[in-house]
Design a protein around this motif. Structure first.
Motif, PDB file in Angstrom:
ATOM      1  N   VAL A  44     -11.756  17.037 -15.506  1.00 24.41           N
ATOM      2  CA  VAL A  44     -10.608  17.010 -16.405  1.00 24.41           C
ATOM      3  C   VAL A  44      -9.381  16.480 -15.674  1.00 24.41           C
ATOM      4  CG1 VAL A  44      -9.132  18.417 -17.897  1.00 24.41           C
ATOM      5  CG2 VAL A  44     -11.517  19.063 -17.554  1.00 24.41           C
ATOM      6  N   ASP A  45      -8.636  15.586 -16.339  1.00 28.18           N
ATOM      7  CA  ASP A  45      -7.344  15.138 -15.822  1.00 28.18           C
ATOM      8  C   ASP A  45      -6.296  16.151 -16.271  1.00 28.18           C
ATOM      9  OD1 ASP A  45      -4.965  13.962 -15.102  1.00 28.18           O
ATOM     10  OD2 ASP A  45      -5.356  12.059 -16.124  1.00 28.18           O
ATOM     11  N   THR A  46      -5.999  17.128 -15.410  1.00 31.63           N
ATOM     12  CA  THR A  46      -5.072  18.206 -15.773  1.00 31.63           C
ATOM     13  C   THR A  46      -3.618  17.755 -15.771  1.00 31.63           C
ATOM     14  OG1 THR A  46      -5.039  19.003 -13.484  1.00 31.63           O
ATOM     15  CG2 THR A  46      -6.641  20.031 -14.991  1.00 31.63           C
ATOM     16  N   ALA A  47      -3.333  16.540 -15.282  1.00 30.29           N
ATOM     17  CA  ALA A  47      -1.963  16.018 -15.308  1.00 30.29           C
ATOM     18  C   ALA A  47      -1.601  15.456 -16.685  1.00 30.29           C
ATOM     19  CB  ALA A  47      -1.792  14.939 -14.240  1.00 30.29           C
TER      20      ALA A  47
ATOM     21  N   PRO B 100      -1.397  15.943 -20.740  1.00 30.01           N
ATOM     22  CA  PRO B 100      -1.361  17.068 -21.685  1.00 30.01           C
ATOM     23  C   PRO B 100      -2.552  17.117 -22.658  1.00 30.01           C
ATOM     24  CG  PRO B 100       0.467  15.547 -22.091  1.00 30.01           C
ATOM     25  CD  PRO B 100      -0.237  15.073 -20.867  1.00 30.01           C
ATOM     26  N   ASN B 101      -3.236  15.988 -22.869  1.00 28.85           N
ATOM     27  CA  ASN B 101      -4.416  15.976 -23.732  1.00 28.85           C
ATOM     28  C   ASN B 101      -5.668  16.468 -23.015  1.00 28.85           C
ATOM     29  OD1 ASN B 101      -3.220  14.928 -26.120  1.00 28.85           O
ATOM     30  ND2 ASN B 101      -3.167  12.907 -25.147  1.00 28.85           N
ATOM     31  N   LEU B 102      -5.549  16.719 -21.704  1.00 28.24           N
ATOM     32  CA  LEU B 102      -6.665  17.188 -20.887  1.00 28.24           C
ATOM     33  C   LEU B 102      -7.929  16.355 -21.108  1.00 28.24           C
ATOM     34  CD1 LEU B 102      -6.073  21.013 -21.353  1.00 28.24           C
ATOM     35  CD2 LEU B 102      -5.450  19.605 -19.361  1.00 28.24           C
TER      36      LEU B 102
ATOM     37  N   ILE C 213     -10.230  16.807 -24.286  1.00 33.60           N
ATOM     38  CA  ILE C 213     -11.156  17.940 -24.273  1.00 33.60           C
ATOM     39  C   ILE C 213     -11.355  18.525 -25.671  1.00 33.60           C
ATOM     40  CG2 ILE C 213      -9.491  19.762 -23.724  1.00 33.60           C
ATOM     41  CD1 ILE C 213     -11.690  20.770 -21.661  1.00 33.60           C
ATOM     42  N   SER C 214     -10.348  18.391 -26.522  1.00 27.42           N
ATOM     43  CA  SER C 214     -10.470  18.908 -27.895  1.00 27.42           C
ATOM     44  C   SER C 214     -11.497  18.123 -28.719  1.00 27.42           C
ATOM     45  CB  SER C 214      -9.110  18.871 -28.595  1.00 27.42           C
ATOM     46  OG  SER C 214      -8.639  17.538 -28.672  1.00 27.42           O
ATOM     47  N   GLU C 215     -11.826  16.908 -28.320  1.00 27.41           N
ATOM     48  CA  GLU C 215     -12.783  16.062 -29.040  1.00 27.41           C
ATOM     49  C   GLU C 215     -14.139  15.946 -28.329  1.00 27.41           C
ATOM     50  OE1 GLU C 215     -11.034  12.238 -29.836  1.00 27.41           O
ATOM     51  OE2 GLU C 215      -9.095  13.150 -30.296  1.00 27.41           O
ATOM     52  N   LEU C 216     -14.244  16.574 -27.176  1.00 29.87           N
ATOM     53  CA  LEU C 216     -15.414  16.382 -26.328  1.00 29.87           C
ATOM     54  C   LEU C 216     -16.728  16.778 -27.004  1.00 29.87           C
ATOM     55  CD1 LEU C 216     -16.401  15.478 -23.559  1.00 29.87           C
ATOM     56  CD2 LEU C 216     -15.947  17.797 -22.729  1.00 29.87           C
ATOM     57  N   THR C 217     -16.761  17.924 -27.656  1.00 28.65           N
ATOM     58  CA  THR C 217     -18.032  18.364 -28.258  1.00 28.65           C
ATOM     59  C   THR C 217     -18.493  17.426 -29.369  1.00 28.65           C
ATOM     60  OG1 THR C 217     -16.878  19.934 -29.688  1.00 28.65           O
ATOM     61  CG2 THR C 217     -17.784  20.797 -27.647  1.00 28.65           C
TER      62      THR C 217
ATOM     63  N   ALA D 170     -19.452  21.968 -22.585  1.00 28.46           N
ATOM     64  CA  ALA D 170     -18.086  21.519 -22.882  1.00 28.46           C
ATOM     65  C   ALA D 170     -17.271  22.635 -23.526  1.00 28.46           C
ATOM     66  CB  ALA D 170     -18.123  20.291 -23.797  1.00 28.46           C
ATOM     67  N   ASP D 171     -17.880  23.383 -24.451  1.00 23.44           N
ATOM     68  CA  ASP D 171     -17.183  24.519 -25.069  1.00 23.44           C
ATOM     69  C   ASP D 171     -16.801  25.554 -24.021  1.00 23.44           C
ATOM     70  OD1 ASP D 171     -17.327  23.434 -27.620  1.00 23.44           O
ATOM     71  OD2 ASP D 171     -19.131  24.574 -28.177  1.00 23.44           O
ATOM     72  N   LEU D 172     -17.705  25.835 -23.110  1.00 23.20           N
ATOM     73  CA  LEU D 172     -17.423  26.802 -22.047  1.00 23.20           C
ATOM     74  C   LEU D 172     -16.307  26.300 -21.135  1.00 23.20           C
ATOM     75  CD1 LEU D 172     -18.154  29.487 -20.777  1.00 23.20           C
ATOM     76  CD2 LEU D 172     -19.933  28.315 -19.465  1.00 23.20           C
ATOM     77  N   ALA D 173     -16.317  25.011 -20.812  1.00 23.13           N
ATOM     78  CA  ALA D 173     -15.250  24.433 -19.979  1.00 23.13           C
ATOM     79  C   ALA D 173     -13.900  24.595 -20.665  1.00 23.13           C
ATOM     80  CB  ALA D 173     -15.543  22.950 -19.715  1.00 23.13           C
ATOM     81  N   ARG D 174     -13.858  24.352 -21.972  1.00 22.58           N
ATOM     82  CA  ARG D 174     -12.603  24.497 -22.712  1.00 22.58           C
ATOM     83  C   ARG D 174     -12.123  25.950 -22.703  1.00 22.58           C
ATOM     84  NH1 ARG D 174     -13.982  21.993 -27.200  1.00 22.58           N
ATOM     85  NH2 ARG D 174     -14.257  23.851 -28.447  1.00 22.58           N
ATOM     86  N   GLU D 175     -13.059  26.905 -22.711  1.00 23.23           N
ATOM     87  CA  GLU D 175     -12.693  28.331 -22.676  1.00 23.23           C
ATOM     88  C   GLU D 175     -12.135  28.750 -21.324  1.00 23.23           C
ATOM     89  OE1 GLU D 175     -15.795  31.060 -23.836  1.00 23.23           O
ATOM     90  OE2 GLU D 175     -16.394  29.728 -25.493  1.00 23.23           O
TER      91      GLU D 175
END
Length: 184
Positions: A49-52, A54-56, A155-159, A171-176
């Protein structure tokens, strides 16, 4: 053609792996006897994830399956020599996406069965959550040339983008778990 085969609980050689979606382990299906030899394979990879941003965004790769269909998946590959799963995940993600990462947390393991000419394969894939720390998005450094495309996906569109249900669960677990690793 890859034909998935369910796990035979009587033939497991070790305790079940931790589930990628919590403490529950899915029940095994019917066992199919096979005279084919079994090969054990291990891979490691994950969610970088690019944490820099805001869309992650998460770096994912596309590859062509044996039928020629495009599949979007998480980067992963086999450990080399005595390489740990963690080091293999970092290296494979870098090779397949061009992005260097540092591991934030383990996300769990998935395993599945498939057949190829002459043998059955029991594959276990260890996944990690990583923070992108450098690099440029590219498939040019993929030594196996498995990746045909690479993309940053929020990350919101990853799944919705990933092709395989087991990777969508990762991916869901990563988002959690990601929020506990973000700086305030």
């Amino acid at each position: 053609m890859v034909i998935p085969l369910p796990s035979d609980p009587q033939k497991r050689r070790s305790a079940p792996l931790p589930s990628a979606v919590g403490p529950h382990i899915a029940p095994a299906g019917h066992a199919y006897p096979s005279s084919l030899p079994t090969v054990e394979e291990v891979s490691a990879g994950g969610v970088v994830v690019d944490t820099a941003d805001p869309n992650l965004p998460v770096a994912i790769i596309a590859r062509l399956n044996r039928g020629g269909r495009l599949e979007w998946c998480l980067p992963k590959g086999h450990p080399e020599g005595r390489e740990s799963n963690e080091r293999a995940a970092i290296r494979e993600i870098s090779e397949e996406t061009g992005i260097s990462g540092e591991i934030l947390a383990p996300l769990g393991s998935i395993d599945y069965w498939f057949t190829v000419t002459g043998h059955r394969v029991h594959k276990t894939v260890h996944h990690y959550l990583l923070r992108a720390v450098g690099g440029n998005l590219t498939i040019e450094n993929d030594p196996d040339h498995e990746a045909v495309d690479v993309a940053w996906i929020p990350i919101s569109e990853l799944t919705r983008r990933l092709s395989f249900p087991n990777e969508r669960r990762i991916a869901d677990l990563a988002r959690e778990v990601l929020p506990e690793h973000l700086l305030s």
